[in-house]
Design an enzyme around this catalytic site. Structure first.
Site, PDB file in Angstrom:
ATOM      1  N   LEU A 288      -0.348  59.901  43.759  1.00 28.94           N
ATOM      2  CA  LEU A 288       0.162  60.119  45.112  1.00 28.94           C
ATOM      3  C   LEU A 288      -0.911  59.922  46.169  1.00 28.94           C
ATOM      4  CD1 LEU A 288       2.329  63.328  44.545  1.00 28.94           C
ATOM      5  CD2 LEU A 288       3.104  60.961  44.657  1.00 28.94           C
ATOM      6  N   GLY A 289      -2.151  60.179  45.826  1.00 30.24           N
ATOM      7  CA  GLY A 289      -3.225  60.059  46.804  1.00 30.24           C
ATOM      8  C   GLY A 289      -4.513  60.617  46.237  1.00 30.24           C
ATOM      9  N   GLU A 290      -5.551  60.601  47.074  1.00 32.75           N
ATOM     10  CA  GLU A 290      -6.855  61.062  46.624  1.00 32.75           C
ATOM     11  C   GLU A 290      -7.577  61.737  47.779  1.00 32.75           C
ATOM     12  OE1 GLU A 290      -9.269  58.049  44.942  1.00 32.75           O
ATOM     13  OE2 GLU A 290     -10.869  59.413  44.299  1.00 32.75           O
ATOM     14  N   GLY A 291      -8.255  62.846  47.461  1.00 29.97           N
ATOM     15  CA  GLY A 291      -9.063  63.552  48.440  1.00 29.97           C
ATOM     16  C   GLY A 291     -10.470  63.735  47.925  1.00 29.97           C
TER      17      GLY A 291
ATOM     18  N   GLY B  23     -10.559  65.120  44.304  1.00 29.43           N
ATOM     19  CA  GLY B  23     -10.019  64.341  43.202  1.00 29.43           C
ATOM     20  C   GLY B  23      -8.681  63.738  43.568  1.00 29.43           C
TER      21      GLY B  23
ATOM     22  N   VAL C  50      -4.313  63.272  43.304  1.00 28.69           N
ATOM     23  CA  VAL C  50      -3.056  64.008  43.214  1.00 28.69           C
ATOM     24  C   VAL C  50      -2.021  63.092  42.590  1.00 28.69           C
ATOM     25  CG1 VAL C  50      -1.240  65.184  44.500  1.00 28.69           C
ATOM     26  CG2 VAL C  50      -3.609  65.424  45.210  1.00 28.69           C
TER      27      VAL C  50
ATOM     28  N   LYS D  95      -2.871  68.271  40.910  1.00 28.61           N
ATOM     29  CA  LYS D  95      -4.158  67.935  41.509  1.00 28.61           C
ATOM     30  C   LYS D  95      -5.214  67.969  40.409  1.00 28.61           C
ATOM     31  CE  LYS D  95      -6.453  70.940  43.850  1.00 28.61           C
ATOM     32  NZ  LYS D  95      -6.835  71.901  44.906  1.00 28.61           N
TER      33      LYS D  95
ATOM     34  N   ASP E 116      -6.994  75.526  60.046  1.00 24.55           N
ATOM     35  CA  ASP E 116      -6.656  74.102  60.151  1.00 24.55           C
ATOM     36  C   ASP E 116      -5.145  73.930  60.201  1.00 24.55           C
ATOM     37  OD1 ASP E 116      -6.994  71.394  60.356  1.00 24.55           O
ATOM     38  OD2 ASP E 116      -7.354  71.063  58.222  1.00 24.55           O
TER      39      ASP E 116
END
Length: 799
Positions: free
Chosen positions: A519-522, A525, A527, A547, A653
């Site tokens: 789904l994505g990366e942060g 690591g 997801v 995650k 945030d």
């Protein structure tokens, strides 16, 4: 009676109507006289003065003067006795003066009919004694007895005590003995005087319902006069039989009941000196009983209960058949009762911010040596927000809330691309991440973790996960400008053991997790969208967001553990749900609820007036969200923030990019830590790696790095602005530096065109420069709920 003359001869003509108009007659009789020459003359509106020498031998002629408040009698040598009949009908009398007269005797009940008497002057008469009963029950402020030939005896011992204690001005008077030499009355002269001694004996130490109880009252003392039992509290509790006389009185309580508990049985005795009384309570043993009521929402939720029994029963709670361990969040509290003469105790099982996991059957067990009892009640605090099949198509079909809205409800396409789902969903769970920042850094206890890791006291600033979480703290905190360089987060976040002492993280088997696509990366690591088996009892498998921790260092594992402990505690219908962790093998995994429609900012843009422009030719929703739907979205975010504030968490945030949207327009706070990559323009880099969402921050956070629940309120006001602009960036026309200047100088965002004045008033209430003057999240939520239930009629006349 009047000596030598009748009342009529003195002008005391009683009217035919009766005695009630005596004072009126007295005043009329002397109204025309320059000076009164009668036996008794009126003084003021309700006073009477009788000074004609030798004219009175009794005061009974005054009976019926109901409005008389002051009576002055002087030079009446034939007035020798004052009986209770003399003052009958003078209930308003407050001041009585009889001086320089022949008064020798005042009956013990002389003032029975004058309960308001506060000033009594009997000086310069022939009194040799005055019983303590005479003044009993009166609220005297002044008592004057000087100039009387008082005889020093036990009957005046009460007066000696008053003189010693300085009561009613007695200590300021010179009291004389009637003996030779006109000696002063000595204080405490007769040490043999004393009130009676009263003792109650009760041989029955253990009494049960139906028993007979024998009590004996022993009285000792000089010149005993009377003694008896006071049994007014025992009505219906037992059959009473009295026998005996001074100095020993007996009492039998036949066939006692549990109502006798904590009821006073009193024995009293009197002599010349005074009165003494003693009370005892009979303890009647009986089995425990219990009653439970339905849960009631108060400051904390309350499951009310009442328990009875003697001795007082011990209590134990069960939840769904298992022992309920009480904590600072779920605890028993007894309520103070104004009644002290009953064994029944009332209280509450208090639940602080319960969620759906607390729904169930509550049972209260009460037991004492004579028996036990139990009662149960079902309690439902919150609907389970996760009762749906995540594999079914999820249309965004909204029921129109705004009766005035003409827009059609948006409908989602069933065939979404994996990437679209990833971005939409990806941002969904890291609410957890930012929630944990506070914990990562702080644990200085050095204890063994549940993951087999030794916890360090401080986290290093280089840890990617720490950076992805540093926007969440417990309570208020302030960060230095050099944060992100060498100082990390050290010293800014303190762990509250109240929240984590008993945290139980759910462990999921790796074989039950099947990854589908990324789904994505942060920074922490990647997801993934995944299927998870055996996660919920009522489902074989379900879609989840997973995650994966890319770094296996000790610090990264530390952060992983701390975050998992924090997320386990957070349970609310508007916080993204955390299911547990997988620590078997590698990498370490966290499993979250899957939010199909992704982050709120993207959702607002795709369902706003500019959706076609932003879609670039792709199919879009049939129309923008209506006013009622926007209010529903805002109310849900506010509800989640109220929950976090109740736990003393500071988000730091809060923005639409960090909220997620699920089926049926359900909105929750959470992200996967990817928002700082996808929405990089929303952040302002300070120093090395610290990124601050300055467009959502209040002046004190920008200038002094001070974060608190009040700074979250400011951020929520900006979120509200985002919602009603369909996802626009705050201060979008300005650079970061210019936005900082506007915020610190007190400028406010303008009212969005789709925003009613009532909603903008809430925004402005969130943007007060002084933190303590801002609205609380509870107030904000309450106002938004009220508006959502009855959306205001609003027409954009400027559009």
């Amino acid at each position: 009676m009047l000596r030598g003359q009748r009342l009529g001869q003195l002008g005391w003509h009683r009217p035919a109507a009766g005695l009630g108009s005596l004072m009126t007659s007295l005043m009329l009789a002397c109204a025309s006289a320059a000076s009164c020459r009668e036996v008794c003359c009126p003084v003021g509106p309700s006073g009477l003065r009788c000074t004609r020498a030798g004219s009175l031998d009794t005061l009974r002629g005054l009976r019926g003067a109901g409005n008389l408040t002051e009576l002055y009698v002087e030079n009446q040598q034939h007035l020798q006795r004052l009986e209770f009949e003399d003052l009958q009908g003078l209930g308003e009398l407050r001041s009585l003066t009889i001086v320089k007269s022949g008064l020798r005797f005042v009956a013990p009940d002389a003032f029975r009919f004058t309960p308001r008497l506060s000033h009594l002057n009997l000086s310069s008469n022939a009194l040799e004694s005055l019983s303590w009963k005479t003044v009993q029950g009166l609220s005297l402020q002044d008592l004057t007895l000087s100039g009387n030939p008082l005889h020093c005896s036990c009957a005046l011992f009460w007066l000696q005590r008053w003189e010693q204690e300085g009561l009613c001005g007695v200590h300021t008077q010179t009291l004389h003995d009637s003996g030779p030499g006109d000696q002063f009355l000595p204080l405490g002269h007769n040490t043999s005087c004393g009130v009676p001694t009263v003792k109650i004996q009760m041989p029955n130490d253990s009494v049960e319902v139906g028993d007979d109880v024998f009590l004996q009252c022993q009285v000792e003392g000089l010149a005993l006069q009377q003694a008896d039992w006071i049994l007014t509290e025992l009505e219906g509790a037992a059959t009473v039989k009295k026998f005996g006389d001074l100095p020993s009185l007996g009492l039998i309580l036949v066939n006692v009941t549990s109502d006798l508990n904590k009821k006073n049985v009193t024995c009293w005795a009197e002599n010349d000196v005074g009165r003494a009384e003693v009370s005892v309570q009979v303890s009647v043993s009986f089995p425990a009983s219990v009653h439970l009521g339905l849960a009631v929402e108060q400051h904390h939720w309350c499951i009310p209960f009442s328990v009875d029994g003697q001795p007082a029963p011990s209590l134990r709670w069960l939840f769904n058949g298992s022992v309920l361990n009480e904590t600072s969040f779920i605890f028993t509290q007894f309520l103070e009762s104004a009644l002290t003469n009953e064994t029944m105790r009332h209280g509450c099982l208090r639940l602080n911010q319960p969620t759906h996991v607390n729904n169930g059957n509550y049972t209260l067990l009460a037991a004492n040596p004579y028996g036990q009892a139990a009662a149960s009640v079902m309690a439902a605090f919150m609907d389970n927000p996760f009762e749906f099949n995540p594999e079914d198509p999820i249309p965004v079909s909204f029921s129109p809330v705004d009766g005035n809205s003409t827009s059609r409800d948006p409908v989602e396409k069933k065939d979404e691309t994996p990437f679209g789902v990833s971005v939409a969903v990806g941002l969904a769970v890291s609410a957890a991440l930012f929630l944990s920042a506070l914990l990562l850094v702080l644990n200085k206890c050095g204890q063994r973790s549940k993951f087999g890791i030794n916890r360090p006291a401080v986290l290093a600033p280089e840890d990617g996960l720490a950076m992805s979480l540093h926007f969440m703290t417990l309570g208020g905190s302030s960060l230095s400008p050099t944060e992100g360089k060498g100082s990390g987060l050290q010293g800014h976040i303190m762990e509250n053991p109240q929240y984590f002492s008993d945290t139980c993280v759910h462990h999921i088997k790796r074989q039950d997790i099947i990854l589908k696509w990324e789904l994505g990366e942060g920074a922490f690591g990647k997801v993934f969208l995944a299927e998870c088996y055996n996660l919920l009892n009522d489902q074989d498998k379900m879609l989840v967001a997973v995650k994966a921790l890319k770094e296996a260092s000790e610090n990264a594992r530390q952060d992983f553990q701390r975050e998992a402990e924090l997320l386990t505690m957070l349970q609310h219908q508007h916080i993204v749900r955390f299911f547990g962790v997988c620590t078997e093998g590698g990498p370490l995994l966290m499993v979250f609820e899957y939010m199909r429609h992704g982050d709120l900012n993207r959702f607002l843009r795709s369902h706003g007036p500019d959706a076609k422009l932003l879609a670039g030719g792709e199919d879009v929703a049939p129309g923008p969200l209506g006013l009622g739907q926007l209010l529903a979205v805002a109310s849900q975010v506010a509800a989640g923030m109220v929950y976090l504030a109740s736990l003393h968490f500071v988000h730091r945030d809060l923005a639409t990019r960090n909220c997620l949207v699920g089926q049926g327009l359900v909105v929750k706070i959470g992200d996967f830590g990817m928002s700082r990559d996808i929405y990089s323009t929303d952040y302002y880099r300070v120093g090395g790696r610290t990124m601050l969402p300055i467009r959502w921050m209040p002046p004190e956070s920008i200038l002094y790095r001070k974060f608190s629940t009040e700074s979250d309120v400011w951020s929520f006001g900006v979120v509200l602005w985002e919602i009603f602009t369909y996802g626009k960036q705050p201060w979008y026309q300005l650079s970061n530096t210019e936005a900082i200047e506007c915020i610190t100088q007190g400028r406010e965002l303008e009212r969005p065109r789709a925003c009613p004045p009532d909603v903008y008033a809430i925004m402005r209430g969130c943007w007060q420069r002084e933190p303590q003057q801002r609205l609380s999240m509870k107030d904000v939520h309450a106002r938004l709920q009220a508006l959502a239930q009855a959306p205001p009629s609003y027409l954009d006349v400027l559009g």
